[in-house]
Design a protein around this motif. Structure first.
Motif, mmCIF file in Angstrom:
data_model
loop_
_atom_site.group_PDB
_atom_site.id
_atom_site.type_symbol
_atom_site.label_atom_id
_atom_site.label_comp_id
_atom_site.label_asym_id
_atom_site.label_seq_id
_atom_site.Cartn_x
_atom_site.Cartn_y
_atom_site.Cartn_z
ATOM 1 N N ALA A 83 16.486 0.000 5.503
ATOM 2 C CA ALA A 83 15.763 0.512 4.335
ATOM 3 C C ALA A 83 14.414 1.076 4.760
ATOM 4 N N LEU A 84 13.799 0.429 5.721
ATOM 5 C CA LEU A 84 12.500 0.892 6.201
ATOM 6 C C LEU A 84 12.642 2.221 6.941
ATOM 7 N N ARG A 85 13.679 2.322 7.781
ATOM 8 C CA ARG A 85 13.922 3.593 8.493
ATOM 9 C C ARG A 85 14.170 4.733 7.514
ATOM 10 N N ALA A 86 14.831 4.426 6.407
ATOM 11 C CA ALA A 86 15.093 5.439 5.381
ATOM 12 C C ALA A 86 13.852 5.705 4.523
ATOM 13 N N ARG A 87 12.776 4.984 4.816
ATOM 14 C CA ARG A 87 11.517 5.083 4.071
ATOM 15 C C ARG A 87 11.698 4.755 2.587
ATOM 16 N N ASP A 88 12.656 3.884 2.335
ATOM 17 C CA ASP A 88 12.885 3.408 0.969
ATOM 18 C C ASP A 88 12.101 2.106 0.808
ATOM 19 N N LEU A 89 10.801 2.261 0.600
ATOM 20 C CA LEU A 89 9.924 1.094 0.554
ATOM 21 C C LEU A 89 10.242 0.142 -0.594
ATOM 22 N N ARG A 115 0.821 -1.209 0.000
ATOM 23 C CA ARG A 115 0.000 0.000 0.000
ATOM 24 C C ARG A 115 0.859 1.265 0.000
ATOM 25 N N GLY A 116 2.168 1.107 0.242
ATOM 26 C CA GLY A 116 3.044 2.279 0.330
ATOM 27 C C GLY A 116 2.856 3.036 1.628
ATOM 28 N N ASP A 117 2.338 2.368 2.642
ATOM 29 C CA ASP A 117 2.050 2.982 3.937
ATOM 30 C C ASP A 117 3.257 2.787 4.855
ATOM 31 N N ALA A 118 4.162 3.766 4.843
ATOM 32 C CA ALA A 118 5.417 3.650 5.591
ATOM 33 C C ALA A 118 5.184 3.518 7.092
ATOM 34 N N ALA A 119 4.223 4.279 7.628
ATOM 35 C CA ALA A 119 3.980 4.220 9.076
ATOM 36 C C ALA A 119 3.483 2.830 9.492
ATOM 37 N N SER A 120 2.523 2.296 8.747
ATOM 38 C CA SER A 120 2.025 0.951 9.063
ATOM 39 C C SER A 120 3.098 -0.100 8.821
ATOM 40 N N ALA A 121 3.900 0.104 7.788
ATOM 41 C CA ALA A 121 4.985 -0.843 7.507
ATOM 42 C C ALA A 121 5.973 -0.871 8.668
ATOM 43 N N GLN A 122 6.321 0.294 9.197
ATOM 44 C CA GLN A 122 7.265 0.332 10.317
ATOM 45 C C GLN A 122 6.683 -0.356 11.549
ATOM 46 N N LEU A 123 5.422 -0.082 11.839
ATOM 47 C CA LEU A 123 4.776 -0.695 13.000
ATOM 48 C C LEU A 123 4.667 -2.210 12.838
ATOM 49 N N SER A 124 4.212 -2.650 11.676
ATOM 50 C CA SER A 124 4.046 -4.092 11.467
ATOM 51 C C SER A 124 5.400 -4.791 11.375
ATOM 52 N N PHE A 125 6.413 -4.105 10.854
ATOM 53 C CA PHE A 125 7.752 -4.697 10.830
ATOM 54 C C PHE A 125 8.272 -4.884 12.247
#
Length: 141
Positions: A105-111, A42-52
């Motif tokens: 990569a996730l911290r850098a928001r490079d999805l 979905r390109g949802d960086a905030a949710s990706a960080q939380l779920s990661f």
């Protein structure tokens, strides 16, 4: 008083239960991973960080449980499994290292980079889980 065969049957039963528990934990990790992958898609960086974070924490807890409880029990049941268990621990370390790269990569928001890294990492995890489950099943028989 139960004889050695009864003890072996009881130990085998416990090992079979633990093999099922490990497989169940692997399934739960798959579910955490799926939530993470969906957030990436979905390109949802905030949710990706939380779920990661949830996935990585669960994976670390699982690895620790295996290294501190399951693998020593397997070694006690079958000392010849020591090389296979040592290899699984080395794989844990390698999987942890690759997970750190994904987190970077996730911290850098490079999805896209994160998605590519997890795509390369996941088959390694799946193969690792299969080897663990096979070893646990073998020890239970």
């Amino acid at each position: 008083m139960p004889g050695p065969a009864a003890h072996e049957d009881g130990l085998g039963l416990r090992m079979r239960r633990e093999a099922l528990r490990v497989a169940s934990q692997h399934h739960q990790l798959d579910q955490f991973h799926e939530v993470f992958e969906n957030a990436l898609a979905r390109g949802d960086a905030a949710s990706a960080q939380l779920s990661f974070a949830r996935f990585a924490d669960a994976l670390e807890a699982h690895f620790s449980l295996e290294e501190q409880i399951y693998f020593p029990a397997l070694h006690g049941r079958d000392p010849t499994s020591a090389p296979a268990l040592a290899e699984l621990v080395r794989e844990h370390d390698a999987l942890r290292g690759a997970l750190d790269e994904i987190h970077g990569a996730l911290r850098a928001r490079d999805l896209p980079a994160c998605d590519a890294a997890i795509g390369a990492w996941l088959p390694r995890l799946v193969l690792h889980e299969r080897r663990e489950e096979a070893l646990m099943t073998q020890a239970a028989s």
